[in-house]
Design a protein around this motif. Structure first.
Motif, PDB file in Angstrom:
ATOM      1  N   GLN A 138       0.854  -1.182   0.000  1.00 53.56           N
ATOM      2  CA  GLN A 138       0.000   0.000   0.000  1.00 53.56           C
ATOM      3  C   GLN A 138       0.897   1.241   0.000  1.00 53.56           C
ATOM      4  OE1 GLN A 138      -2.780   0.121   3.246  1.00 53.56           O
ATOM      5  NE2 GLN A 138      -4.376   0.876   1.890  1.00 53.56           N
ATOM      6  N   ARG A 155      -9.843   2.893   0.128  1.00 56.83           N
ATOM      7  CA  ARG A 155      -8.891   1.843  -0.290  1.00 56.83           C
ATOM      8  C   ARG A 155      -7.440   2.265  -0.096  1.00 56.83           C
ATOM      9  NH1 ARG A 155      -9.128   0.259  -6.158  1.00 56.83           N
ATOM     10  NH2 ARG A 155      -7.341  -1.016  -5.592  1.00 56.83           N
ATOM     11  N   GLY A 156      -7.235   3.501   0.361  1.00 56.34           N
ATOM     12  CA  GLY A 156      -5.867   3.969   0.596  1.00 56.34           C
ATOM     13  C   GLY A 156      -5.164   4.409  -0.666  1.00 56.34           C
ATOM     14  N   ILE A 157      -5.937   4.834  -1.671  1.00 51.88           N
ATOM     15  CA  ILE A 157      -5.325   5.370  -2.894  1.00 51.88           C
ATOM     16  C   ILE A 157      -5.843   6.792  -3.114  1.00 51.88           C
ATOM     17  CG2 ILE A 157      -4.879   3.176  -4.060  1.00 51.88           C
ATOM     18  CD1 ILE A 157      -7.521   3.407  -5.474  1.00 51.88           C
ATOM     19  N   GLY A 180      -4.023   1.404  -7.070  1.00 59.49           N
ATOM     20  CA  GLY A 180      -3.670   0.210  -6.308  1.00 59.49           C
ATOM     21  C   GLY A 180      -2.638  -0.585  -7.093  1.00 59.49           C
TER      22      GLY A 180
END
Ligand SMILES: Cc1cc2nc3c(=O)[nH]c(=O)nc-3n(C[C@H](O)[C@H](O)[C@H](O)COP(=O)(O)OP(=O)(O)OC[C@H]3O[C@@H](n4cnc5c(N)ncnc54)[C@H](O)[C@@H]3O)c2cc1C
Ligand code: SF4
Ligand code: SF4
Length: 365
Positions: A138, A155-157, A180
């Motif tokens: 990530q 989603r951490g993007i 991602g």
């Protein structure tokens, strides 16, 4: 090594190559041919004796998300697979890693197909002095501050629009941080697209893509027995020469390259139907070796807004269609092998084999 995906395999294979070179490169060069066998033997000894890499993955060998060929190569290089195990604890003594305690994984996914590993009480310890985790990646976006106005998704993007611009005007993103973990070529393509978007943003000019066109292949034929051509095996460096960053896959020779090329399904070539010429003879459906085509009553078809507006233009509201009023040929594109037999069979030339030729030329006006 803990993990069972392509990245884990890559790291495991890199780890097995991280052996001390018995001779420096320069001594190999000055030693000439005579030193080579000794050097190879020493490398082999180091690879297969002194170093051991064990890969622990929750999944069974069949379930591992890594490519089959990569797994085979990893085993070929001496990496031991421990399938169906998950890490429980890293054991250490005096500040040094001494081993990894693992527990038996009895299932990886739950009944709904969600990742939810379950374990039994069976445990064992693998002695080791290094543990590498390769269980996902990530982006570290801790540097993004609220005041930057750059939104990060759950989603951490980075959140981006269709021009690859983030929520902060003038800040663009692409590659893994915006989509991602993916593959390199997609990150490169994003670089191209974002460069165009940045140019548009800075110059104020609008971007226009000059039209691509369809090329018709009147006598389309695939190579003879193309579905029977076997996949070519990639020539590789012998395992005892796979040291450091040596390139392992050596590339096809011309004959292999040509044979492999013949296996291409030419997915850019498509069956284009002209409904106004079709006499519903069923010929294309009969001849299709993959059973991709079906002739159905239009009342059986459901579609999105584009479909609804197409039907509206021809027949009125889709909901008012009567059985037997109109028919449609539906096609399963995933099954089509581009053999062209349907086009050859069609008595009215309602089917042509065509490829969209992308002559993408961007102009800024
Ligand atoms: C082990 C491994 C094997 C892979 N194998 C393949 C393969 O065989 N084929 C394939 O197609 N893809 C492969 N990939 C995926 C591929 O590497 C990525 O999809 C690709 O590199 C993504 O490119 P990127 O430019 O988005 O990100 P990256 O290549 O990750 O580049 C991001 C860059 O940003 C820098 N950076 C990070 N944070 C900051 C910051 N705060 N400030 C400034 N700079 C920063 C990083 O140092 C890095 O240089 C692999 C990935 C891994 C991890
Ligand atoms: S090209 Fe071949 S496989 Fe595809 S729809 Fe036509 S007959 Fe079927
Ligand atoms: S072979 Fe041609 S005319 Fe016959 S059903 Fe197929 S598309 Fe229509």
């Amino acid at each position: 090594m803990v993990g069972g995906g392509n990245v884990a395999i890559d790291v495991a294979r890199a780890a097995v190559r991280l052996v001390k070179e018995p001779f420096s490169t320069s001594s190999v060069e000055t030693g000439g041919e005579s030193l080579q066998p000794a050097l190879d033997a020493a490398r082999l000894a180091l690879r297969t004796g002194a170093e051991e890499v064990v890969m622990v993955s929750l999944e069974s060998r069949e379930q591992m998300p890594a490519w089959k060929g990569e797994v085979e190569e990893a085993e070929h290089e001496g990496i031991t697979l421990e399938n169906g195990w998950g890490p429980k604890a890293v054991l250490g003594e005096g500040g040094k890693v001494m081993g990894l305690k693992i527990r038996k994984c009895i299932s990886v996914f739950d009944q709904d197909g969600r990742f939810n590993p379950a374990f039994s009480s069976e445990e064992k310890v693998i002695g080791c002095d290094n543990v590498i985790l390769a269980i996902g990646q990530q982006a570290d976006l801790s540097f993004v501050q609220q005041a930057d106005g750059i939104e990060v998704t759950p989603r951490g993007i980075l959140k981006i629009d269709e021009n690859l611009m983030t929520t902060a005007p003038g800040v663009f993103a692409g590659g893994d941080v915006a989509f991602g973990p993916r593959i390199l070529v997609e990150a490169v393509a994003n670089g191209h697209s974002s460069a165009r978007s940045i140019h548009t943003y800075l110059s104020g000019k609008t971007r226009k893509t000059l039209l691509s066109h369809f090329r018709i292949f009147p006598n389309w034929q695939m190579p003879r027995d193309y579905l029977r051509i076997q996949r070519q095996r990639m020539p590789v460096l012998p395992t005892n020469r796979r040291i450091g960053i040596a390139e392992v896959e050596l590339g096809f020779d011309e004959a292999q390259g040509r044979a492999e090329g013949l296996r291409c399904l030419n997915c850019q070539v498509n069956t284009i139907f002209d409904g106004s010429k079709c006499i519903l003879c069923n010929g294309c459906i009969d001849i299709c070796p993959e059973h991709c085509l079906r002739l159905v009553d239009l009342v059986q078809v459901r579609g999105d807004e584009r479909y609804e507006s197409l039907i509206l233009k021809r027949y009125g509201r889709a909901a008012d269609l009567q059985p037997g009023q109109a028919s449609a040929i539906i096609k399963n594109e995933d099954k089509c092998i581009r053999c062209g037999l349907c086009a050859q069979r069609c008595p009215t030339h309602a089917i042509t084999m065509e490829a969209l030729e992308q002559q993408e030329r961007e102009v800024f006006e």
